[in-house]
Write a protein that holds these residues in place. Structure first.
Motif, short mmCIF file in Angstrom:
data_model
loop_
_atom_site.label_atom_id
_atom_site.label_comp_id
_atom_site.label_asym_id
_atom_site.label_seq_id
_atom_site.Cartn_x
_atom_site.Cartn_y
_atom_site.Cartn_z
N GLY A 17 1.47 8.12 0.30
CA GLY A 17 2.29 6.99 -0.07
C GLY A 17 1.62 5.90 -0.38
N MET B 239 5.66 4.58 2.29
CA MET B 239 5.35 3.65 1.11
C MET B 239 6.21 2.21 1.30
SD MET B 239 6.30 6.58 -1.81
CE MET B 239 6.01 5.34 -3.08
N SER B 240 7.18 2.08 2.08
CA SER B 240 7.90 0.93 2.13
C SER B 240 6.96 -0.31 2.63
CB SER B 240 9.28 1.27 3.06
OG SER B 240 10.05 1.95 2.61
N THR C 149 14.16 7.22 -0.67
CA THR C 149 14.94 7.19 0.46
C THR C 149 16.47 7.87 0.26
OG1 THR C 149 13.95 5.30 1.41
CG2 THR C 149 16.12 5.73 2.36
N ALA D 170 9.23 8.09 1.50
CA ALA D 170 9.71 6.74 1.18
C ALA D 170 9.07 5.67 2.29
CB ALA D 170 10.91 6.68 1.11
N PRO E 95 9.90 3.69 -3.07
CA PRO E 95 10.46 4.12 -1.81
C PRO E 95 12.11 4.04 -1.68
CG PRO E 95 9.32 2.17 -1.65
CD PRO E 95 9.08 2.56 -3.02
N CYS F 96 2.31 12.40 4.06
CA CYS F 96 3.16 11.20 3.37
C CYS F 96 2.22 9.92 3.47
CB CYS F 96 4.51 10.94 4.17
SG CYS F 96 5.50 12.23 4.13
#
Length: 410
Positions: free
Chosen positions: A156, A30-31, A180, A27, A176, A152
């Motif tokens: 991601g 990805m954020s 999370t 996550a 994400p 990741c």
């Protein structure tokens, strides 16, 4: 060949916290991309997208070290669970604000308030340190953790861009926030490997921030983070300018693939020489391999150059995190590692903001000069701080205080 990695999972519970923590760490990768793609698509401004993303990363300069200190004081589960819940709620608020056309200031406020996602990667490293301490398996553990980080950052961006372009611009930010919360909850349920709360030894000094060696590491990580943040925004804008916006995630993933492969091989090697010297060489390698990106004129050149650019990243970060663990006493390990991560994220905030500004005014191709400049500054800092790092890590001459804990003061 992979025996050093298999040995890591001989400890009960190691596989559990690694697998569950991976979701929350995914996550994190990805954020930032999800925020940039969502806002740039809906509001049609890379400068705004970079500024909103950068504001949240800047907020971590306060939240992440504070969370690390609270983890050391109260434990991982008691701190991480409420922090993850709050982060998910504020992330949802950001998505709603973008989708409903809310005023620009609401994007900044909600994204800044979402910056409480716990540093699960740091908590996982603390669990490895609890399991193996000064054992030679810690080199393999740090290498494995860095490879997971890079994995990741392979997956991601690809997932985010696919969701944002194939489903909806907001989908790349919704995923994400779900990961999370779910990943943190599952990670915290692995109570068997959670490090116990330790009271800090007053003789070990005050805040880890007072440690002169750690100060050098934080500044180097600040410029390294600027490299990562600017590279992310510039690459999204550059692929968009070439008419290949949907390929941005794949191109960013190539840098992480190169880093992951080099990290995997690095973990199989027996470290030679001092940690500070190896760290300096790694930072120098990063600076050298970033330089060819300024020559990219199209996708055919960008793809191999991004792969090459990542090949020095993992060995540098593995060595750097190992140095941080040597500098900081076990009772403050979460705070110390989150301070290092804060340097990375703070630099990423600065880099993404500058990259958005540069792309808007000078074009996407010009932007690749930013990560190259950041890498050069990281190298200069590592070089000038080499003596301080060596002095901080050197054992005292007195046999009474010549142990690892006594070296963590100033």
């Amino acid at each position: 060949m992979l025996a050093p990695y298999r040995r890591l999972f001989a400890a009960k519970g190691a596989l559990g916290f690694t697998a569950t923590g991976f979701l929350a760490r995914l996550a994190l990768s990805m954020s930032g991309v999800g925020t940039v793609v969502m806002i740039a698509t809906v509001r049609h401004s890379y400068a705004l997208a970079g500024a909103v993303g950068g504001a949240a990363l800047a907020a971590t300069l306060v939240t992440i070290p504070l969370l690390g200190r609270l983890v050391d004081r109260y434990g991982q589960a008691r701190t991480a669970l409420p922090a993850a819940l709050w982060s998910a709620l504020m992330s949802a608020a950001l998505v709603v604000c973008v989708a409903t056309g809310a005023p620009t200031w609401t994007l900044f406020v909600t994204n800044v308030l979402s910056a409480t996602a716990p540093n699960v990667g740091g908590m996982a490293r603390a669990r490895w340190a609890e399991l193996y301490g000064d054992d030679d398996r810690m080199h393999a553990a740090n290498s494995f953790e860095q490879v997971l980080d890079e994995l990741c950052f392979v997956l991601g961006p690809v997932v985010v861009v696919a969701l944002a372009t194939g489903v909806a611009p907001e989908a790349g930010r919704v995923a994400p926030l779900v990961l999370t919360l779910a990943g943190t909850v599952l990670f915290c349920l692995q109570r068997g490997t959670e490090p116990p709360v330790r009271h800090a030894d007053p003789s070990a000094g005050g805040s880890p921030l007072a440690n002169r060696g750690l100060q050098v590491m934080i500044v180097v990580f600040l410029f390294t983070g600027s490299l990562f943040g600017s590279l992310e925004v510039v690459t999204i804008a550059f692929t968009d300018s070439l008419g290949h916006k949907s390929s941005a995630g794949v191109v960013l993933a190539l840098q992480a693939v190169g880093s992951a492969l080099s990290g995997l091989l690095f973990g199989l090697l027996t470290p030679r020489g001092s940690g500070p010297t190896r760290f300096l060489l790694g930072v120098g390698g990063m600076a050298l391999l970033m330089l060819p990106l300024t020559l990219a004129t199209g996708m055919a050149a960008l793809i191999p150059l991004m792969f090459i650019a990542g090949m020095a990243t993992s060995p540098t970060m593995i060595t750097g995190m190992g140095l941080v663990q040597e500098l900081i006493p076990r009772a403050r390990i979460n705070e110390g590692m989150t301070l290092a991560v804060t340097g990375l994220l703070g630099g990423s905030s600065l880099g993404s903001t500058l990259a958005g500004w540069a792309v808007e005014r000078h074009g996407a191709a010009f932007g690749y000069r930013l990560p190259v400049g950041a890498a050069a500054l990281a190298l200069l800092t590592a070089l000038t701080g080499l003596g301080r790092l060596r002095a901080t890590l050197a054992p005292p001459s007195s046999p009474v205080t010549g142990n690892a804990e006594a070296r963590h003061g100033t």
